[in-house]
Write a protein that holds these residues in place. Structure first.
Motif, PDB file in Angstrom:
ATOM      1  N   UNK A 169      -3.922  -9.571   5.116  1.00  0.00           N
ATOM      2  CA  UNK A 169      -4.937 -10.415   5.720  1.00  0.00           C
ATOM      3  C   UNK A 169      -6.081 -10.758   4.783  1.00  0.00           C
ATOM      4  N   UNK A 170      -5.949 -10.395   3.526  1.00  0.00           N
ATOM      5  CA  UNK A 170      -7.034 -10.613   2.562  1.00  0.00           C
ATOM      6  C   UNK A 170      -7.169 -12.079   2.185  1.00  0.00           C
ATOM      7  N   UNK A 171      -8.349 -12.417   1.744  1.00  0.00           N
ATOM      8  CA  UNK A 171      -8.635 -13.773   1.285  1.00  0.00           C
ATOM      9  C   UNK A 171      -7.842 -14.039   0.008  1.00  0.00           C
ATOM     10  N   UNK A 172      -7.380 -15.258  -0.158  1.00  0.00           N
ATOM     11  CA  UNK A 172      -6.600 -15.626  -1.340  1.00  0.00           C
ATOM     12  C   UNK A 172      -7.405 -15.364  -2.614  1.00  0.00           C
ATOM     13  N   UNK A 173      -6.704 -14.900  -3.632  1.00  0.00           N
ATOM     14  CA  UNK A 173      -7.315 -14.601  -4.918  1.00  0.00           C
ATOM     15  C   UNK A 173      -7.679 -15.890  -5.641  1.00  0.00           C
ATOM     16  N   UNK A 174      -8.745 -15.835  -6.385  1.00  0.00           N
ATOM     17  CA  UNK A 174      -9.152 -16.935  -7.252  1.00  0.00           C
ATOM     18  C   UNK A 174      -7.963 -17.301  -8.140  1.00  0.00           C
ATOM     19  N   UNK A 175      -7.600 -18.580  -8.257  1.00  0.00           N
ATOM     20  CA  UNK A 175      -6.450 -18.968  -9.087  1.00  0.00           C
ATOM     21  C   UNK A 175      -6.578 -18.502 -10.542  1.00  0.00           C
ATOM     22  N   UNK A 176      -7.782 -18.473 -11.062  1.00  0.00           N
ATOM     23  CA  UNK A 176      -7.982 -17.990 -12.424  1.00  0.00           C
ATOM     24  C   UNK A 176      -7.619 -16.513 -12.506  1.00  0.00           C
ATOM     25  N   UNK A 177      -8.051 -15.722 -11.534  1.00  0.00           N
ATOM     26  CA  UNK A 177      -7.733 -14.294 -11.526  1.00  0.00           C
ATOM     27  C   UNK A 177      -6.234 -14.087 -11.334  1.00  0.00           C
ATOM     28  N   UNK A 178      -5.612 -14.873 -10.471  1.00  0.00           N
ATOM     29  CA  UNK A 178      -4.164 -14.758 -10.264  1.00  0.00           C
ATOM     30  C   UNK A 178      -3.415 -15.073 -11.556  1.00  0.00           C
ATOM     31  N   UNK A 179      -3.850 -16.110 -12.265  1.00  0.00           N
ATOM     32  CA  UNK A 179      -3.250 -16.462 -13.553  1.00  0.00           C
ATOM     33  C   UNK A 179      -3.392 -15.303 -14.538  1.00  0.00           C
TER      34      UNK A 179
ATOM     35  N   UNK B 164     -15.528 -14.525 -12.927  1.00  0.00           N
ATOM     36  CA  UNK B 164     -14.573 -14.843 -11.858  1.00  0.00           C
ATOM     37  C   UNK B 164     -13.530 -13.748 -11.695  1.00  0.00           C
ATOM     38  N   UNK B 165     -13.050 -13.200 -12.807  1.00  0.00           N
ATOM     39  CA  UNK B 165     -12.059 -12.126 -12.730  1.00  0.00           C
ATOM     40  C   UNK B 165     -12.668 -10.907 -12.038  1.00  0.00           C
ATOM     41  N   UNK B 166     -13.856 -10.522 -12.464  1.00  0.00           N
ATOM     42  CA  UNK B 166     -14.502  -9.351 -11.876  1.00  0.00           C
ATOM     43  C   UNK B 166     -14.789  -9.562 -10.391  1.00  0.00           C
ATOM     44  N   UNK B 167     -15.194 -10.754 -10.027  1.00  0.00           N
ATOM     45  CA  UNK B 167     -15.478 -11.053  -8.619  1.00  0.00           C
ATOM     46  C   UNK B 167     -14.211 -10.908  -7.770  1.00  0.00           C
ATOM     47  N   UNK B 168     -13.073 -11.350  -8.303  1.00  0.00           N
ATOM     48  CA  UNK B 168     -11.824 -11.302  -7.544  1.00  0.00           C
ATOM     49  C   UNK B 168     -11.154  -9.931  -7.577  1.00  0.00           C
ATOM     50  N   UNK B 169     -11.253  -9.232  -8.703  1.00  0.00           N
ATOM     51  CA  UNK B 169     -10.492  -7.996  -8.897  1.00  0.00           C
ATOM     52  C   UNK B 169     -11.344  -6.739  -8.726  1.00  0.00           C
ATOM     53  N   UNK B 170     -12.617  -6.819  -9.089  1.00  0.00           N
ATOM     54  CA  UNK B 170     -13.493  -5.663  -8.973  1.00  0.00           C
ATOM     55  C   UNK B 170     -13.708  -4.927 -10.283  1.00  0.00           C
ATOM     56  N   UNK B 171     -12.977  -5.310 -11.297  1.00  0.00           N
ATOM     57  CA  UNK B 171     -13.142  -4.750 -12.641  1.00  0.00           C
ATOM     58  C   UNK B 171     -13.243  -5.904 -13.624  1.00  0.00           C
ATOM     59  N   UNK B 172     -13.885  -5.668 -14.747  1.00  0.00           N
ATOM     60  CA  UNK B 172     -13.884  -6.688 -15.787  1.00  0.00           C
ATOM     61  C   UNK B 172     -12.470  -6.777 -16.350  1.00  0.00           C
TER      62      UNK B 172
END
Length: 168
Positions: free
Chosen positions: A49-59, A90-98
């Motif tokens: 049910x989580x919000x979709x990941x930022x496309x940059x982070x998914x890439x 953007x990566x840190x915002x989506x994943x929680x780590x740099x």
């Protein structure tokens, strides 16, 4: 989430009343293995049910996971078309780590199953195969991420490389 870094929060404040039900199910579990299955299933349910990941982070995640031992931030950042600062933010915002910390943890996690299958004798070869610059780099990272040296690492079972018996 970066907003939670270095903070202690009650899980109930983050997840709401569902935590009480989860807590009751965990306490009623017949074994530690059953409790882990309950927690695992609950986390998977939440992820669906989580919000979709930022496309940059998914890439970036896809690129990093293709070969964890060789995951490098610079080439992935450049391929993303974003600036270094945008990429990190953007990566840190989506994943929680740099991205750099994530690749360190990823590389370490990829190394553990091989170590759990048997005690290697040639640590320099293990380091090179695991994406570390040299043996001292492997030992330093291992100590920072696991709190022990690679030689002291003893998994409880080979199929559970992240579970180690605590001394004492």
């Amino acid at each position: 989430l970066p907003a939670l870094r270095n903070r202690t929060e009650l899980l109930e404040d983050l997840w709401g009343p569902a935590v009480r039900t989860l807590h009751e199910r965990l306490r009623a579990a017949a074994s530690p293995q059953q409790a882990l299955r309950i927690a695992h299933d609950h986390l998977l349910q939440r992820l669906m049910g989580a919000v979709a990941t930022d496309p940059l982070a998914a890439f970036a995640l896809g690129a990093f996971h293709r070969d964890p031992a060789c995951a490098e931030v610079g080439p992935v950042q450049r391929a993303s078309g974003s600036t270094p600062a945008q990429f990190i933010r953007r990566f840190e915002q989506a994943v929680g780590l740099t991205p750099k910390r994530y690749t360190r943890v990823l590389r370490f996690g990829a190394l553990l199953p091989a170590l759990a299958r048997g005690a290697p004798r040639d640590w320099a070869r293990v380091a090179a195969g695991g994406g570390y610059a040299d043996q001292s780099h492997l030992v330093r990272e291992f100590r920072q991420l696991a709190g022990m040296t690679p030689g002291a690492y003893r998994p409880v079972r080979a199929d559970q490389p992240t579970h180690v018996a605590l001394p004492g």
